[in-house]
Design a protein around this motif. Sequence first.
Motif, PDB file in Angstrom:
ATOM      1  N   ILE A 159     -11.858  -8.645   0.834  1.00  0.00           N
ATOM      2  CA  ILE A 159     -10.740  -9.030  -0.024  1.00  0.00           C
ATOM      3  C   ILE A 159     -10.142  -7.808  -0.732  1.00  0.00           C
ATOM      4  CG2 ILE A 159     -12.252  -9.563  -1.978  1.00  0.00           C
ATOM      5  CD1 ILE A 159      -9.067 -11.496  -1.081  1.00  0.00           C
ATOM      6  N   SER A 160     -10.985  -6.824  -1.084  1.00  0.00           N
ATOM      7  CA  SER A 160     -10.467  -5.630  -1.768  1.00  0.00           C
ATOM      8  C   SER A 160      -9.546  -4.821  -0.853  1.00  0.00           C
ATOM      9  CB  SER A 160     -11.625  -4.752  -2.251  1.00  0.00           C
ATOM     10  OG  SER A 160     -12.417  -4.301  -1.167  1.00  0.00           O
ATOM     11  N   VAL A 161      -9.915  -4.706   0.417  1.00  0.00           N
ATOM     12  CA  VAL A 161      -9.078  -3.977   1.372  1.00  0.00           C
ATOM     13  C   VAL A 161      -7.804  -4.761   1.658  1.00  0.00           C
ATOM     14  CG1 VAL A 161      -8.932  -3.077   3.733  1.00  0.00           C
ATOM     15  CG2 VAL A 161     -11.018  -2.759   2.406  1.00  0.00           C
ATOM     16  N   PHE A 162      -7.904  -6.090   1.697  1.00  0.00           N
ATOM     17  CA  PHE A 162      -6.715  -6.909   1.927  1.00  0.00           C
ATOM     18  C   PHE A 162      -5.699  -6.701   0.792  1.00  0.00           C
ATOM     19  CE2 PHE A 162      -4.219 -10.829   1.665  1.00  0.00           C
ATOM     20  CZ  PHE A 162      -3.742 -10.895   2.958  1.00  0.00           C
ATOM     21  N   PHE A 163      -6.181  -6.670  -0.450  1.00  0.00           N
ATOM     22  CA  PHE A 163      -5.287  -6.411  -1.588  1.00  0.00           C
ATOM     23  C   PHE A 163      -4.651  -5.032  -1.482  1.00  0.00           C
ATOM     24  CE2 PHE A 163      -7.415  -9.820  -4.190  1.00  0.00           C
ATOM     25  CZ  PHE A 163      -6.263 -10.540  -4.414  1.00  0.00           C
ATOM     26  N   ARG A 164      -5.430  -4.053  -1.039  1.00  0.00           N
ATOM     27  CA  ARG A 164      -4.870  -2.704  -0.901  1.00  0.00           C
ATOM     28  C   ARG A 164      -3.791  -2.676   0.178  1.00  0.00           C
ATOM     29  NH1 ARG A 164      -7.947   3.002   0.540  1.00  0.00           N
ATOM     30  NH2 ARG A 164      -6.062   4.286   0.395  1.00  0.00           N
ATOM     31  N   LEU A 165      -4.017  -3.438   1.257  1.00  0.00           N
ATOM     32  CA  LEU A 165      -3.005  -3.537   2.311  1.00  0.00           C
ATOM     33  C   LEU A 165      -1.704  -4.123   1.767  1.00  0.00           C
ATOM     34  CD1 LEU A 165      -4.508  -4.814   5.701  1.00  0.00           C
ATOM     35  CD2 LEU A 165      -3.184  -2.734   5.289  1.00  0.00           C
ATOM     36  N   LEU A 166      -1.825  -5.200   1.000  1.00  0.00           N
ATOM     37  CA  LEU A 166      -0.639  -5.818   0.405  1.00  0.00           C
ATOM     38  C   LEU A 166       0.128  -4.809  -0.442  1.00  0.00           C
ATOM     39  CD1 LEU A 166      -1.872  -9.355  -0.781  1.00  0.00           C
ATOM     40  CD2 LEU A 166      -0.606  -8.770   1.287  1.00  0.00           C
ATOM     41  N   GLU A 168       0.047  -1.411  -0.222  1.00  0.00           N
ATOM     42  CA  GLU A 168       0.629  -0.344   0.594  1.00  0.00           C
ATOM     43  C   GLU A 168       1.842  -0.840   1.379  1.00  0.00           C
ATOM     44  OE1 GLU A 168      -0.041   2.687   0.410  1.00  0.00           O
ATOM     45  OE2 GLU A 168      -2.051   2.858  -0.412  1.00  0.00           O
ATOM     46  N   LEU A 169       1.790  -2.103   1.826  1.00  0.00           N
ATOM     47  CA  LEU A 169       2.890  -2.668   2.602  1.00  0.00           C
ATOM     48  C   LEU A 169       3.954  -3.312   1.722  1.00  0.00           C
ATOM     49  CD1 LEU A 169       0.757  -4.329   5.443  1.00  0.00           C
ATOM     50  CD2 LEU A 169       2.063  -2.196   5.597  1.00  0.00           C
ATOM     51  N   GLN A 170       3.700  -3.304   0.409  1.00  0.00           N
ATOM     52  CA  GLN A 170       4.630  -3.879  -0.558  1.00  0.00           C
ATOM     53  C   GLN A 170       4.949  -5.343  -0.226  1.00  0.00           C
ATOM     54  OE1 GLN A 170       8.026  -1.232  -0.816  1.00  0.00           O
ATOM     55  NE2 GLN A 170       6.834   0.403  -1.740  1.00  0.00           N
ATOM     56  N   LEU A 171       3.901  -6.084   0.041  1.00  0.00           N
ATOM     57  CA  LEU A 171       4.031  -7.502   0.381  1.00  0.00           C
ATOM     58  C   LEU A 171       3.678  -8.373  -0.819  1.00  0.00           C
ATOM     59  CD1 LEU A 171       2.420  -7.524   3.934  1.00  0.00           C
ATOM     60  CD2 LEU A 171       4.845  -7.766   3.383  1.00  0.00           C
ATOM     61  N   ASP A 172       4.218  -9.590  -0.809  1.00  0.00           N
ATOM     62  CA  ASP A 172       4.008 -10.532  -1.896  1.00  0.00           C
ATOM     63  C   ASP A 172       2.537 -10.964  -1.967  1.00  0.00           C
ATOM     64  OD1 ASP A 172       3.998 -13.470  -3.052  1.00  0.00           O
ATOM     65  OD2 ASP A 172       5.879 -12.535  -3.693  1.00  0.00           O
ATOM     66  N   LEU A 173       2.053 -11.148  -3.201  1.00  0.00           N
ATOM     67  CA  LEU A 173       0.672 -11.597  -3.393  1.00  0.00           C
ATOM     68  C   LEU A 173       0.434 -12.998  -2.845  1.00  0.00           C
ATOM     69  CD1 LEU A 173      -0.136 -10.298  -6.990  1.00  0.00           C
ATOM     70  CD2 LEU A 173      -1.117  -9.492  -4.840  1.00  0.00           C
TER      71      LEU A 173
END
Length: 214
Positions: A159-166, A168-173
């Motif tokens: 989950i921590s890496v998924f949040f970092r991906l969001l 970096e990709l500037q995607l909505d939470l």
Amino acid sequence: MRKMPASNLAKSLRDIFGEAVSISIHSYLEQGELVLTASPAVILASGEHSYARVTATHPEEKIILAKRDLSLPLFFERVFLLPKNKKVLVINETRDGTLDTIQNLINIGIDYLEFIPYWQDCGLTVDDDVDTAISPGMLHICPENIKTKIDVGMRQLSISVFFRLLNELQLDLGYTEKYLSYNKKVLVNAYRRLSEQYLRAENLRLSLESILNN
């Protein structure tokens, strides 16, 4: 990336992001060094080896190590039935991946087994009293003499890496809900499978009682 973990990660991320993110896979084993024709938003490395390799050749890129865990417990009911202190092979493709998988198992409370790390070409001679192996989708590496083989499913992105991906990709939470829903579906399937096994056992018990009463 190594092909199987990379393919699994790519599939789960495509299921979550849909067409919002373009995802491509590179396998060092099959394709050699990574050659970029354009700078990607982020590079996700599936393991320590590929992370070190890509950071050495592309230090200017945003690179994330894909830390993973056993968040999708496939066939864990078979693991829970193993007796305390039983010797069990834990199998993954690399040494780091194997040790990480053992730590994943301990972190979710499976700390009562004697884990023996085993990875591809490790050269380990398995003792005759070891008859069980646990692996996250890598049982093709398992020694042939192992009788009980438990595949707990490929490890998923933490989950921590998924949040970092969001980030970096500037995607909505909001994609977090899709991430959690993706995991919940597997949990529901696991519970359904347990229920089916319980019903079969209960029907067998009732049948045996009927035979004894007659």
